[in-house]
Scaffold this motif. Structure first.
Motif, PDB file in Angstrom:
ATOM      1  N   LYS A  81      43.313  36.229  43.379  1.00  0.00           N
ATOM      2  CA  LYS A  81      42.589  35.661  42.234  1.00  0.00           C
ATOM      3  C   LYS A  81      41.760  36.724  41.517  1.00  0.00           C
ATOM      4  CE  LYS A  81      43.429  31.208  41.788  1.00  0.00           C
ATOM      5  NZ  LYS A  81      43.824  30.599  40.488  1.00  0.00           N
ATOM      6  N   ASP A  82      41.085  37.561  42.296  1.00  0.00           N
ATOM      7  CA  ASP A  82      40.216  38.588  41.712  1.00  0.00           C
ATOM      8  C   ASP A  82      40.115  39.736  42.714  1.00  0.00           C
ATOM      9  OD1 ASP A  82      38.204  40.167  40.633  1.00  0.00           O
ATOM     10  OD2 ASP A  82      37.113  38.456  39.815  1.00  0.00           O
ATOM     11  N   ARG A  83      41.030  40.676  42.618  1.00  0.00           N
ATOM     12  CA  ARG A  83      41.069  41.771  43.588  1.00  0.00           C
ATOM     13  C   ARG A  83      39.769  42.564  43.597  1.00  0.00           C
ATOM     14  NH1 ARG A  83      46.020  43.181  45.717  1.00  0.00           N
ATOM     15  NH2 ARG A  83      47.840  42.123  44.846  1.00  0.00           N
ATOM     16  N   ALA A  84      39.205  42.825  42.433  1.00  0.00           N
ATOM     17  CA  ALA A  84      37.983  43.627  42.357  1.00  0.00           C
ATOM     18  C   ALA A  84      36.807  42.916  43.018  1.00  0.00           C
ATOM     19  CB  ALA A  84      37.658  43.933  40.901  1.00  0.00           C
ATOM     20  N   LYS A  85      36.751  41.602  42.856  1.00  0.00           N
ATOM     21  CA  LYS A  85      35.616  40.830  43.364  1.00  0.00           C
ATOM     22  C   LYS A  85      35.739  40.535  44.851  1.00  0.00           C
ATOM     23  CE  LYS A  85      32.957  36.689  42.163  1.00  0.00           C
ATOM     24  NZ  LYS A  85      32.902  35.522  41.252  1.00  0.00           N
TER      25      LYS A  85
END
Length: 332
Positions: A81-85
């Motif tokens: 969903k949100d690799r960075a987060k």
């Protein structure tokens, strides 16, 4: 006869202790004990380093791989969903085998060996009790939580299923709405029972652990899931009541469809109670007909006495949870 004598004695002791506790607990009249009224501490998203999914198992060899694959799929969807987060959040699955007499442990070990080779981003952990000691559901979950690392906890029985949306839906609702308040999230539950009575469906939705996600700090504060023998068949209800007594915010995650499936298999807990769940819980005559043997009035009174005492303890100490008092100082 001896069993009922012991239960009656325990009931008397509990009521006496509760009486003394009621008189000695130092509470200020008019105090708002809800966590929402207290200064926000400890529960910012940045503090979530890991999530743990707790999977108690007992003789689930035929079904557990399907369950673990559903968990893996849901974690993958969460991470994507949100690799960075989410890349810095450790995802852990703790399987607690509660003295299975079948091949559950061997099946899980083979599964984990395979997963280590090509999908190491999930931390899998197997704990197996032996020597024919059966901890039962509540104690098994508590022991697994103790061995876990998650700041956020999920639960799933070894014969039930997550959909791919579950982990992310819970996490998103938890951090967006209650980043500063220790609370929890539950999602819509699909129960695999034909002709399930609507009131039982609502009760399951409210009390089962499979569709819950909560902060570990809250689980620890209410001292986990009730595991005394008198709660053997009512652990989920006792846990839910203890959590509610802290006046924490609980929300139903907004999803387009159920994210957890409570599956009916021959001989499992749902199958053993299917007649009860198909009947009207308000029909006393019918309820008495399908009521399990363990649900007698004496044990019910003991259970309620213990639960009421515990709920009062939670309510009296809820302010200390957020103010940072160590859990050791909150023990009775």
């Amino acid at each position: 006869e001896r069993h009922y004598t012991r239960v009656l004695l325990v009931s008397i002791v509990v009521l006496l202790v509760y009486n003394v506790h009621s008189r000695t607990t130092n509470t200020t009249p008019g105090t708002d004990w809800s966590l929402a009224s207290l200064p926000p501490r400890f529960f910012y998203t940045d503090n979530i380093q890991a999530i743990s999914i707790i999977v108690p198992a007992h003789n689930n060899a035929p079904y557990i791989i399907r369950t673990l694959l559903s968990i893996e799929s849901s974690i993958k969807a969460f991470l994507l969903k949100d690799r960075a987060k989410f890349s810095n959040i450790t995802t852990e699955v703790v399987i607690f085998d509660d003295s299975s007499q079948d091949s559950t442990v061997a099946v899980v070990l083979a599964f984990l060996e395979e997963k280590k080779q090509y999908f190491p981003s999930i931390r899998w952990k197997l704990i197996a009790l032996q020597n024919n000691f059966n901890a039962l559901g509540g104690a098994a979950r508590n022991l697994a939580v103790h061995e876990s690392i998650g700041d956020v906890l999920y639960f799933l029985d070894a014969d039930d299923l997550y959909t791919p949306a579950h982990v992310f839906s819970c996490f998103e609702s938890l951090i967006q709405q209650y980043a500063a308040i220790p609370g929890g999230v539950r999602t819509t539950l699909k129960v695999d029972v034909p002709n399930l009575h609507p009131e039982w469906a609502a009760r399951m939705q409210d009390t089962l652990t499979q569709n819950k996600c909560l902060y570990r700090k809250l689980h620890d504060f209410v001292q986990g899931i009730p595991s005394m023998p008198v709660f053997t068949h009512n652990q989920d209800v006792g846990y839910t009541e203890a959590l509610k007594s802290a006046n924490c915010p609980w929300v139903l995650a907004q999803t387009s469809s159920p994210t957890v499936e409570y599956i009916l298999y021959p001989g499992n807990n749902l199958d053993r109670q299917i007649r009860k769940f198909q009947s009207d819980p308000n029909d006393k005559e019918r309820s008495a007909e399908v009521r399990p043997v363990h649900e007698d009035s004496i044990e019910h009174d003991v259970r309620m006495s213990l639960l009421n005492y515990h709920k009062r303890w939670v309510q009296g100490n809820v302010e200390k949870l957020v103010s940072g008092v160590p859990f050791e100082d909150l023990k009775r």
